[in-house]
Design an enzyme around this catalytic site. Structure first.
Site, PDB file in Angstrom:
ATOM      1  N   TYR A   1      15.552  -9.230 -45.259  1.00  0.00           N
ATOM      2  CA  TYR A   1      16.214 -10.720 -45.120  1.00  0.00           C
ATOM      3  C   TYR A   1      17.481 -10.658 -43.941  1.00  0.00           C
ATOM      4  O   TYR A   1      16.702 -11.995 -43.006  1.00  0.00           O
ATOM      5  CB  TYR A   1      17.226 -10.455 -46.515  1.00  0.00           C
TER       6      TYR A   1
ATOM      7  N   CYS B   1      24.211  -9.836 -52.757  1.00  0.00           N
ATOM      8  CA  CYS B   1      23.582  -9.695 -51.237  1.00  0.00           C
ATOM      9  C   CYS B   1      24.023 -10.672 -50.809  1.00  0.00           C
ATOM     10  O   CYS B   1      24.206 -12.153 -50.840  1.00  0.00           O
ATOM     11  CB  CYS B   1      22.175  -9.866 -51.430  1.00  0.00           C
ATOM     12  N   ASN B   2      25.047  -9.846 -49.738  1.00  0.00           N
ATOM     13  CA  ASN B   2      26.009 -10.709 -48.647  1.00  0.00           C
ATOM     14  C   ASN B   2      24.812 -12.178 -47.705  1.00  0.00           C
ATOM     15  O   ASN B   2      25.258 -13.302 -47.633  1.00  0.00           O
ATOM     16  CB  ASN B   2      26.663  -9.918 -47.410  1.00  0.00           C
TER      17      ASN B   2
ATOM     18  N   ASP C   1      18.528  -8.764 -55.469  1.00  0.00           N
ATOM     19  CA  ASP C   1      19.259  -8.566 -54.188  1.00  0.00           C
ATOM     20  C   ASP C   1      17.978  -8.313 -53.353  1.00  0.00           C
ATOM     21  O   ASP C   1      16.637  -8.682 -53.739  1.00  0.00           O
ATOM     22  CB  ASP C   1      19.000  -6.920 -54.022  1.00  0.00           C
ATOM     23  N   SER C   2      17.898  -8.211 -51.821  1.00  0.00           N
ATOM     24  CA  SER C   2      16.658  -8.359 -51.601  1.00  0.00           C
ATOM     25  C   SER C   2      15.961  -6.394 -51.573  1.00  0.00           C
ATOM     26  O   SER C   2      14.459  -6.356 -51.551  1.00  0.00           O
ATOM     27  CB  SER C   2      17.064  -8.851 -50.166  1.00  0.00           C
TER      28      SER C   2
ATOM     29  N   CYS D   1      27.274  -5.949 -46.703  1.00  0.00           N
ATOM     30  CA  CYS D   1      25.756  -5.617 -47.125  1.00  0.00           C
ATOM     31  C   CYS D   1      25.199  -4.844 -48.356  1.00  0.00           C
ATOM     32  O   CYS D   1      26.095  -3.676 -47.823  1.00  0.00           O
ATOM     33  CB  CYS D   1      24.563  -5.122 -45.534  1.00  0.00           C
ATOM     34  N   THR D   2      25.218  -5.089 -49.009  1.00  0.00           N
ATOM     35  CA  THR D   2      24.886  -4.279 -50.377  1.00  0.00           C
ATOM     36  C   THR D   2      24.415  -2.672 -50.205  1.00  0.00           C
ATOM     37  O   THR D   2      24.520  -2.380 -51.127  1.00  0.00           O
ATOM     38  CB  THR D   2      25.111  -5.326 -51.674  1.00  0.00           C
TER      39      THR D   2
HETATM   40  N1  DGL Z   1      21.174  -5.661 -49.256  1.00  0.00           N
HETATM   41  C1  DGL Z   1      21.149  -6.637 -48.129  1.00  0.00           C
HETATM   42  C2  DGL Z   1      23.035  -7.511 -48.055  1.00  0.00           C
HETATM   43  O1  DGL Z   1      23.998  -7.530 -48.826  1.00  0.00           O
HETATM   44  C3  DGL Z   1      20.514  -7.690 -47.139  1.00  0.00           C
HETATM   45  C4  DGL Z   1      19.793  -6.623 -46.887  1.00  0.00           C
HETATM   46  C5  DGL Z   1      18.356  -6.985 -45.863  1.00  0.00           C
HETATM   47  O2  DGL Z   1      17.255  -7.377 -46.380  1.00  0.00           O
HETATM   48  O3  DGL Z   1      18.445  -7.177 -45.045  1.00  0.00           O
HETATM   49  O4  DGL Z   1      23.126  -8.595 -46.885  1.00  0.00           O
END
Ligand code: DGL
Length: 268
Positions: free
Chosen positions: A44, A76-77, A12-13, A191-192
């Site tokens: 991200y 991470c979506n 993930d980010s 978003c996770t």
């Molecule tokens: N956790 C990430 C997701 O599921 C992204 C969060 C981010 O870096 O903005 O999209």
């Protein structure tokens, strides 16, 4: 003797993928896990899409070479809806389990027909997300809500920094729609990072809704995919799982990883 398989790489980010790691470990206690947080590039949601795609592909060249995982869970979506197809095309030998907005289960469960999809700005813009709506939720009114700040607010909150109700409400308010006597009854946490804030969201919601967190479904899919590889790798020592940060990580974030039973490795 069969050669031990590599660990499962959960990516993930930032801290969001921990919501998936938690479920994956419960379902696969015999597996080793490496958690990679791309803290150098977080968040991200703010990136230009082409630049982010190139960044993720380049990063995975290194990660797959260094970690040699049995499977990668993109928890991470934003990363998966943007780069999932390109990652699969580039690393054809590797299994990637992805995370996509849980629009299908939301569309199946809604009673009012009004659902909202709360995600990063990159995820709401993706064709992938729009195709999910066209394919599974054409009978619903699906509102896409792109939040610029929630992922960072989730990181703050979970690391013990105060996050005000107002800051959260400003981000989630557009999820609540009232139309011809009907109200939104499902909000997809796409978003996770967001499941970490679910209890705060519940308190702020003007009426009760279901908040869909896909972490368990992702872990179940990972177990199915990894099962195809046969025997698990032997777990050696009491704590073989570790976390890797691609950039800086605050002491609070390191403590959080340790709280999840991950030792902190030097930066990738
Ligand atoms: N956790 C990430 C997701 O599921 C992204 C969060 C981010 O870096 O903005 O999209």
């Amino acid at each position: 003797m069969t050669e031990a398989a590599g660990p499962v790489l959960v990516f993930d980010s930032g801290i969001g993928g921990l919501t998936v790691l938690r479920e994956a470990r419960m379902l696969m206690p015999e597996r080793r896990f490496v958690y990679v947080a791309d803290t150098a590039a977080f968040p991200y949601g703010d990136w230009d899409e082409e630049a982010l795609l190139a960044h993720i592909l380049a990063l995975f060249e290194r990660l797959i070479e260094d970690i040699r995982p049995v499977c990668v869970i993109i928890a991470c979506n934003t990363a998966f809806t943007l780069a999932g197809a390109a990652l699969r095309a580039r690393f054809t030998e590797m299994d990637f389990v992805g995370t996509v907005p849980a629009i299908k289960p939301a569309a199946e469960r809604t009673v009012s027909g009004l659902i909202s999809v709360l995600a990063t700005p990159v995820t709401v813009k993706r064709d992938y997300t729009r195709t999910l709506i066209e394919s599974f939720a054409s009978h619903c009114h699906a509102r896409l809500v792109g939040s610029r700040y929630l992922a960072a607010l989730a990181e703050d909150y979970i690391c013990g920094i105060e996050v005000s109700d107002k800051a959260l409400w400003d981000e989630i308010a557009p999820c609540f729609v009232e139309e011809e006597g009907r109200r939104t009854d499902i909000v997809v946490l796409a978003c996770t990072h967001y499941p970490f804030l679910a209890n705060r969201f519940r308190k702020l919601a003007p009426w009760p809704v279901d908040w869909i967190n896909p972490a368990e479904a992702i872990a179940l899919q990972a177990r199915r995919v990894i099962g195809r590889h046969g025997g698990a790798d032997a777990i050696s020592g009491p704590n073989p799982d570790f976390a890797v940060f691609t950039g800086n990580a605050s002491p609070a974030m390191k403590r959080l990883m340790q709280g999840f039973g991950l030792s902190v490795a030097p930066p990738a």
